[in-house]
Write a protein that holds these residues in place. Structure first.
Motif, PDB file in Angstrom:
ATOM      1  N   TYR A 287       0.848  -1.209   0.000  1.00  0.00           N
ATOM      2  CA  TYR A 287       0.000   0.000   0.000  1.00  0.00           C
ATOM      3  C   TYR A 287       0.879   1.253   0.000  1.00  0.00           C
ATOM      4  O   TYR A 287       0.646   2.187  -0.760  1.00  0.00           O
ATOM      5  CB  TYR A 287      -0.901   0.017   1.238  1.00  0.00           C
ATOM      6  N   GLU A 288       1.874   1.259   0.898  1.00  0.00           N
ATOM      7  CA  GLU A 288       2.724   2.457   1.029  1.00  0.00           C
ATOM      8  C   GLU A 288       3.475   2.729  -0.265  1.00  0.00           C
ATOM      9  O   GLU A 288       3.561   3.861  -0.732  1.00  0.00           O
ATOM     10  CB  GLU A 288       3.722   2.263   2.178  1.00  0.00           C
ATOM     11  N   ASP A 289       3.982   1.663  -0.883  1.00  0.00           N
ATOM     12  CA  ASP A 289       4.754   1.793  -2.119  1.00  0.00           C
ATOM     13  C   ASP A 289       3.884   2.364  -3.239  1.00  0.00           C
ATOM     14  O   ASP A 289       4.249   3.332  -3.903  1.00  0.00           O
ATOM     15  CB  ASP A 289       5.293   0.398  -2.488  1.00  0.00           C
ATOM     16  N   LYS A 290       2.691   1.764  -3.422  1.00  0.00           N
ATOM     17  CA  LYS A 290       1.799   2.188  -4.509  1.00  0.00           C
ATOM     18  C   LYS A 290       1.270   3.610  -4.253  1.00  0.00           C
ATOM     19  O   LYS A 290       1.235   4.439  -5.164  1.00  0.00           O
ATOM     20  CB  LYS A 290       0.646   1.179  -4.612  1.00  0.00           C
ATOM     21  N   LEU A 291       0.853   3.874  -3.010  1.00  0.00           N
ATOM     22  CA  LEU A 291       0.327   5.212  -2.679  1.00  0.00           C
ATOM     23  C   LEU A 291       1.400   6.280  -2.827  1.00  0.00           C
ATOM     24  O   LEU A 291       1.139   7.370  -3.346  1.00  0.00           O
ATOM     25  CB  LEU A 291      -0.213   5.227  -1.242  1.00  0.00           C
ATOM     26  N   GLY A 292       2.619   5.978  -2.357  1.00  0.00           N
ATOM     27  CA  GLY A 292       3.721   6.941  -2.450  1.00  0.00           C
ATOM     28  C   GLY A 292       3.970   7.353  -3.888  1.00  0.00           C
ATOM     29  O   GLY A 292       4.023   8.548  -4.213  1.00  0.00           O
ATOM     30  N   ASN A 293       4.082   6.350  -4.787  1.00  0.00           N
ATOM     31  CA  ASN A 293       4.321   6.647  -6.212  1.00  0.00           C
ATOM     32  C   ASN A 293       3.168   7.424  -6.822  1.00  0.00           C
ATOM     33  O   ASN A 293       3.375   8.364  -7.590  1.00  0.00           O
ATOM     34  CB  ASN A 293       4.506   5.328  -7.006  1.00  0.00           C
ATOM     35  N   TYR A 294       1.943   7.036  -6.461  1.00  0.00           N
ATOM     36  CA  TYR A 294       0.748   7.665  -7.034  1.00  0.00           C
ATOM     37  C   TYR A 294       0.622   9.122  -6.574  1.00  0.00           C
ATOM     38  O   TYR A 294       0.330  10.016  -7.368  1.00  0.00           O
ATOM     39  CB  TYR A 294      -0.486   6.855  -6.611  1.00  0.00           C
ATOM     40  N   LEU A 295       0.875   9.353  -5.281  1.00  0.00           N
ATOM     41  CA  LEU A 295       0.771  10.718  -4.735  1.00  0.00           C
ATOM     42  C   LEU A 295       1.828  11.633  -5.346  1.00  0.00           C
ATOM     43  O   LEU A 295       1.557  12.807  -5.623  1.00  0.00           O
ATOM     44  CB  LEU A 295       0.906  10.696  -3.213  1.00  0.00           C
ATOM     45  N   VAL A 296       3.028  11.103  -5.580  1.00  0.00           N
ATOM     46  CA  VAL A 296       4.087  11.913  -6.214  1.00  0.00           C
ATOM     47  C   VAL A 296       3.651  12.306  -7.634  1.00  0.00           C
ATOM     48  O   VAL A 296       3.877  13.434  -8.071  1.00  0.00           O
ATOM     49  CB  VAL A 296       5.439  11.151  -6.217  1.00  0.00           C
ATOM     50  N   LYS A 297       2.990  11.371  -8.337  1.00  0.00           N
ATOM     51  CA  LYS A 297       2.496  11.695  -9.687  1.00  0.00           C
ATOM     52  C   LYS A 297       1.424  12.787  -9.627  1.00  0.00           C
ATOM     53  O   LYS A 297       1.327  13.622 -10.530  1.00  0.00           O
ATOM     54  CB  LYS A 297       1.925  10.432 -10.352  1.00  0.00           C
ATOM     55  N   ILE A 298       0.591  12.749  -8.578  1.00  0.00           N
ATOM     56  CA  ILE A 298      -0.460  13.782  -8.441  1.00  0.00           C
ATOM     57  C   ILE A 298       0.192  15.157  -8.238  1.00  0.00           C
ATOM     58  O   ILE A 298      -0.280  16.160  -8.760  1.00  0.00           O
ATOM     59  CB  ILE A 298      -1.425  13.467  -7.267  1.00  0.00           C
ATOM     60  N   THR A 299       1.317  15.201  -7.493  1.00  0.00           N
ATOM     61  CA  THR A 299       1.963  16.507  -7.213  1.00  0.00           C
ATOM     62  C   THR A 299       2.449  17.163  -8.509  1.00  0.00           C
ATOM     63  O   THR A 299       2.649  18.366  -8.554  1.00  0.00           O
ATOM     64  CB  THR A 299       3.159  16.367  -6.240  1.00  0.00           C
ATOM     65  N   ALA A 300       2.659  16.374  -9.565  1.00  0.00           N
ATOM     66  CA  ALA A 300       3.104  16.941 -10.843  1.00  0.00           C
ATOM     67  C   ALA A 300       1.965  17.664 -11.564  1.00  0.00           C
ATOM     68  O   ALA A 300       2.192  18.432 -12.489  1.00  0.00           O
ATOM     69  CB  ALA A 300       3.652  15.823 -11.723  1.00  0.00           C
ATOM     70  N   LYS A 301       0.728  17.418 -11.112  1.00  0.00           N
ATOM     71  CA  LYS A 301      -0.436  18.072 -11.741  1.00  0.00           C
ATOM     72  C   LYS A 301      -0.655  19.460 -11.124  1.00  0.00           C
ATOM     73  O   LYS A 301      -0.071  19.795 -10.100  1.00  0.00           O
ATOM     74  CB  LYS A 301      -1.701  17.219 -11.534  1.00  0.00           C
ATOM     75  N   GLU A 302      -1.513  20.231 -11.773  1.00  0.00           N
ATOM     76  CA  GLU A 302      -1.814  21.563 -11.237  1.00  0.00           C
ATOM     77  C   GLU A 302      -2.900  21.439 -10.173  1.00  0.00           C
ATOM     78  O   GLU A 302      -4.030  21.061 -10.464  1.00  0.00           O
ATOM     79  CB  GLU A 302      -2.287  22.474 -12.371  1.00  0.00           C
ATOM     80  N   LEU A 303      -2.534  21.738  -8.913  1.00  0.00           N
ATOM     81  CA  LEU A 303      -3.452  21.567  -7.790  1.00  0.00           C
ATOM     82  C   LEU A 303      -3.732  22.908  -7.121  1.00  0.00           C
ATOM     83  O   LEU A 303      -2.874  23.785  -7.105  1.00  0.00           O
ATOM     84  CB  LEU A 303      -2.845  20.608  -6.748  1.00  0.00           C
ATOM     85  N   ASN A 304      -4.936  23.033  -6.516  1.00  0.00           N
ATOM     86  CA  ASN A 304      -5.203  24.230  -5.721  1.00  0.00           C
ATOM     87  C   ASN A 304      -4.620  24.030  -4.315  1.00  0.00           C
ATOM     88  O   ASN A 304      -4.103  22.955  -3.998  1.00  0.00           O
ATOM     89  CB  ASN A 304      -6.708  24.556  -5.682  1.00  0.00           C
ATOM     90  N   ASP A 305      -4.699  25.057  -3.472  1.00  0.00           N
ATOM     91  CA  ASP A 305      -4.064  25.001  -2.145  1.00  0.00           C
ATOM     92  C   ASP A 305      -4.583  23.838  -1.309  1.00  0.00           C
ATOM     93  O   ASP A 305      -3.811  23.118  -0.673  1.00  0.00           O
ATOM     94  CB  ASP A 305      -4.302  26.319  -1.379  1.00  0.00           C
ATOM     95  N   GLU A 306      -5.907  23.659  -1.314  1.00  0.00           N
ATOM     96  CA  GLU A 306      -6.529  22.595  -0.506  1.00  0.00           C
ATOM     97  C   GLU A 306      -6.024  21.223  -0.965  1.00  0.00           C
ATOM     98  O   GLU A 306      -5.685  20.359  -0.156  1.00  0.00           O
ATOM     99  CB  GLU A 306      -8.059  22.687  -0.634  1.00  0.00           C
ATOM    100  N   GLN A 307      -5.963  21.031  -2.298  1.00  0.00           N
ATOM    101  CA  GLN A 307      -5.498  19.747  -2.837  1.00  0.00           C
ATOM    102  C   GLN A 307      -4.032  19.513  -2.495  1.00  0.00           C
ATOM    103  O   GLN A 307      -3.633  18.403  -2.147  1.00  0.00           O
ATOM    104  CB  GLN A 307      -5.712  19.714  -4.356  1.00  0.00           C
ATOM    105  N   ASN A 308      -3.218  20.583  -2.578  1.00  0.00           N
ATOM    106  CA  ASN A 308      -1.794  20.469  -2.220  1.00  0.00           C
ATOM    107  C   ASN A 308      -1.628  20.028  -0.773  1.00  0.00           C
ATOM    108  O   ASN A 308      -0.799  19.168  -0.459  1.00  0.00           O
ATOM    109  CB  ASN A 308      -1.097  21.825  -2.418  1.00  0.00           C
ATOM    110  N   ARG A 309      -2.439  20.622   0.124  1.00  0.00           N
ATOM    111  CA  ARG A 309      -2.333  20.288   1.559  1.00  0.00           C
ATOM    112  C   ARG A 309      -2.785  18.847   1.805  1.00  0.00           C
ATOM    113  O   ARG A 309      -2.193  18.143   2.615  1.00  0.00           O
ATOM    114  CB  ARG A 309      -3.170  21.258   2.411  1.00  0.00           C
ATOM    115  N   THR A 310      -3.826  18.420   1.091  1.00  0.00           N
ATOM    116  CA  THR A 310      -4.324  17.049   1.266  1.00  0.00           C
ATOM    117  C   THR A 310      -3.276  16.033   0.819  1.00  0.00           C
ATOM    118  O   THR A 310      -3.001  15.064   1.523  1.00  0.00           O
ATOM    119  CB  THR A 310      -5.633  16.848   0.465  1.00  0.00           C
ATOM    120  N   VAL A 311      -2.673  16.262  -0.360  1.00  0.00           N
ATOM    121  CA  VAL A 311      -1.642  15.349  -0.871  1.00  0.00           C
ATOM    122  C   VAL A 311      -0.460  15.308   0.096  1.00  0.00           C
ATOM    123  O   VAL A 311       0.086  14.252   0.405  1.00  0.00           O
ATOM    124  CB  VAL A 311      -1.187  15.759  -2.297  1.00  0.00           C
ATOM    125  N   SER A 312      -0.084  16.493   0.610  1.00  0.00           N
ATOM    126  CA  SER A 312       1.031  16.577   1.565  1.00  0.00           C
ATOM    127  C   SER A 312       0.706  15.777   2.834  1.00  0.00           C
ATOM    128  O   SER A 312       1.554  15.050   3.359  1.00  0.00           O
ATOM    129  CB  SER A 312       1.285  18.051   1.899  1.00  0.00           C
TER     130      SER A 312
END
Length: 486
Positions: A287-312
Motif C-alpha cells: 500500500y505504502e509503495d503504490k500510494l507513495g508513487n501515485y501521490l508523487v504523480k499527483i503533485t506533478a499536476k496543477e493543484l489548488n491550495d486545498e489539494q496540495n495540503r491534502t496530498v502533503s
C-alpha cells in the motif's frame, strides 16, 4: 460586404489565436495562461472545421452523396454509420465535428439524419474506453463495460420512445436543416436525456455488470483498495485524490488490525496469528509503495491550495502507518520469542504491560479514527495520551530494573520487555505524527510547530484536561498485579 469580410470566421479565428499566443507566452498569471490555452484551443478547432469545410465543399455538388445522406435517415443505418465512424476516429468529438462540417457545407443534414448518427456516435464513444480496459483489472473492465452498457441502453430506450411517439404525432422538426450550433445542441440534449432516463437504474446496472464480469482472481481481498489507484484518474486530480483518501483509509484500517493482532499474540500466541501479522505487514508495505508513487504523480499536476495540503498530509502519514505496521511485526516477533523460549512475565510485569497495551490500543484507535473521519477535536486528544504513554514507559523501565536487580525477572526476559516498550513508544510517536499532520492540514490559522510549542509551554487545547483523564484511566495499581501472576 467589407464589414462581413472583416468579421468573417477566419479573421475572428486569427485574432483569437494571436491573443491566445500572447497570453500563453508572455503572461505570468496562471489564470491568464488558462484563458490563452482556451483561446488557442478554440482557434485550432475553428481552423480544423474551416479546413474540413474546404475539403468537403465539392460534395455539395454531388447528387450521389446527397442521395446517400438521405438514406441515413433510416435510424438503424444512421446509428451504424455513427458507431463505425467514431470507432475508426477513436473520438466522439471529432465525429461530431465532421457531422457539423457536413451540415455546414452541404446544407442537406436534417434533424432526421443527424439524430441517428449522433446516437451511433454516443455508442462509438465507448470503443476507446473498451480498448483502454483490455489490460485493466476487474474493476477497470467493469467500468469500461458499464460505459458501453449505459450508451447502448440509452440509445435503445430513447429510440423506442422517440420513434414510437413520432409514428403517432409526426414531429414537424424532423426535416429541419441542421447548423453547427443545432448539431452541438442536439448532441448535448441527447446525452442529458440518456442520463436522466438511466439515473434511477444505476444500482441495477452495477449489479448486472458485476454479474457479467465476475471477479475470479485469486488475488488477496486485502489488496482490493490498491486497484483504485489507476493511471487514468491522474488527469483529474480531484478524482485521483479521492481514490487516495479511500485507499489510505483502507491502509489505516489494516494497520490497526495488525497491531491489535500483534498485541493479542503476547497473551494468546499461535503460529497462525503470527503468519497473519506477517502477511498484513507485507500488504501494508505494498500500500505504502503504490500510494507513495501515485501521490508523487499527483503533485506533478496543477493543484489548488486545498489539494496540495491534502496530498502533503497523505504523503506524511502513509510512512507513519507503514512504520506502525513494522512495529506490529516486531511485537509479534517478541511474542514468538517468548513462546519459543517458554518465557513468562512476572505478575507485576504482565499487569503493567497490560495497562500500557490498553493505553496504546486507545491511542491507535483515536489516531486512526480522527484521521479517517477528519475529526480535529479527537486529534487534540492524541498528544496528551502520547505524553502519558511516554511517562508510563519510563515508569515501567524503572520498575523493570528493580525486578531484574531483585531477581524477579530474568535477563533474557528483560531484553524482550525492553524491546516491547521501545516498540510501544515508537508506535505512540507515529500516532502523534498522524495527529499533527491532521491538525496542520485542518487548521490554517496556526502552524504545527506553534501548536506543539503551546502544548509544551501553556498546555493549550484542553491538554491538561485530557492528560488528567488518561492519567486516571491508566493509573498503575500494584494491588491488581497479583491476579496476573502465573
Amino acid at each position: 460586404g467589407g464589414v462581413s469580410e472583416v468579421l468573417s470566421t477566419s479573421t475572428l479565428t486569427t485574432i483569437i489565436a494571436v491573443v491566445g499566443i500572447i497570453l500563453r507566452m508572455f503572461s505570468k498569471s496562471s489564470t491568464k495562461q488558462h484563458v490563452g490555452n482556451i483561446m488557442l484551443g478554440f482557434a485550432v478547432l475553428m481552423y480544423g472545421i474551416h479546413a474540413m469545410s474546404e475539403s468537403v465543399m465539392p460534395l455539395r455538388e454531388s447528387p450521389t452523396f446527397i442521395e446517400m445522406l438521405t438514406t441515413f435517415s433510416n435510424p438503424i443505418l444512421g446509428i451504424l454509420i455513427g458507431l463505425l465512424f467514431t470507432s475508426v476516429l477513436q473520438s466522439a468529438s471529432a465525429a461530431v465535428g465532421i457531422l457539423q462540417t457536413l451540415a455546414l457545407t452541404t446544407g442537406a443534414i436534417s434533424f432526421e439524419i443527424a439524430l441517428p448518427i449522433i446516437m451511433g456516435i454516443a455508442i462509438g464513444a465507448a470503443v476507446p474506453v473498451l480498448l483502454s480496459a483490455l489490460g485493466a483489472n476487474v474493476n477497470g473492465r467493469r467500468t469500461a463495460f458499464i460505459y458501453l452498457l449505459v450508451d447502448v441502453l440509452g440509445v435503445v430506450v430513447f429510440s423506442i420512445i422517440f420513434y414510437s411517439v413520432n409514428m403517432v404525432v409526426h414531429f414537424e422538426f424532423m426535416h429541419t436543416i441542421m447548423t453547427i450550433v443545432s448539431i452541438a445542441l442536439l448532441n448535448t440534449v441527447f446525452r442529458v436525456v440518456i442520463v436522466t432516463i438511466l439515473s434511477p437504474f444505476i444500482g441495477l446496472l452495477e449489479k448486472m455488470v458485476c454479474w457479467l464480469i465476475k471477479d475470479n482472481s485469486q488475488e488477496s481481498v486485502e489488496l482490493h483498495s490498491i486497484d483504485r489507484l489507476e493511471e487514468r484518474f491522474l488527469a483529474h486530480p480531484a478524482l485521483a485524490i479521492e481514490q487516495c483518501r479511500i485507499t489510505v483509509n483502507s491502509m489505516a484500517e489494516k494497520v490497526f488490525r495488525n497491531i491489535l493482532g500483534a498485541l493479542d499474540l503476547l497473551k494468546n500466541y499461535s503460529n497462525e496469528g503470527f503468519s497473519k501479522v506477517e502477511r498484513l505487514e507485507n500488504i501494508v508495505d505494498r500500500y505504502e509503495d503504490k500510494l507513495g508513487n501515485y501521490l508523487v504523480k499527483i503533485t506533478a499536476k496543477e493543484l489548488n491550495d486545498e489539494q496540495n495540503r491534502t496530498v502533503s498530509k497523505y504523503l506524511h502519514t502513509i510512512n507513519d502507518f507503514e512504520r506502525m505496521s513494522d512495529h506490529a511485526l516486531n511485537i509479534a516477533e517478541a511474542a514468538q520469542e517468548m513462546h519459543t523460549k517458554g518465557l513468562h512475565f512476572s505478575g507485576e510485569g504482565a499487569y503493567e504491560l497490560d495497562v500500557l497495551q490498553r493505553a496504546l490500543t486507545e491511542m491507535i484507535s483515536i489516531a486512526i479514527n480522527s484521521f479517517v473521519n477528519n475529526d480535529l477535536e479527537t486529534a487534540y486528544r492524541i498528544e496528551p495520551l502520547e505524553e502519558l504513554i511516554d511517562d508510563l514507559c519510563d515508569e515501567l523501565k524503572l520498575h523493570h530494573i528493580d525486578r531484574v536487580q531483585k531477581g524477579a525477572c530474568t535477563l533474557n526476559l528483560g531484553f524482550v520487555f525492553t524491546d516491547l516498550l521501545t516498540n510501544f513508544e515508537r508506535v505512540a510517536d507515529h500516532c502523534s505524527n498522524i495527529g499533527i499532520a491532521l491538525i496542520e492540514h485542518e487548521s490554517d490559522e496556526f502552524d504545527t510547530h506553534e501548536y506543539l510549542n503551546s502544548i509544551k509551554a501553556a498546555h493549550a487545547h484542553k491538554f491538561d484536561e485530557y492528560f488528567a483523564e488518561y492519567k486516571k484511566t491508566y493509573e498503575l495499581k500494584p494491588e491488581k498485579a497479583e491476579k496476573y501472576a502465573n
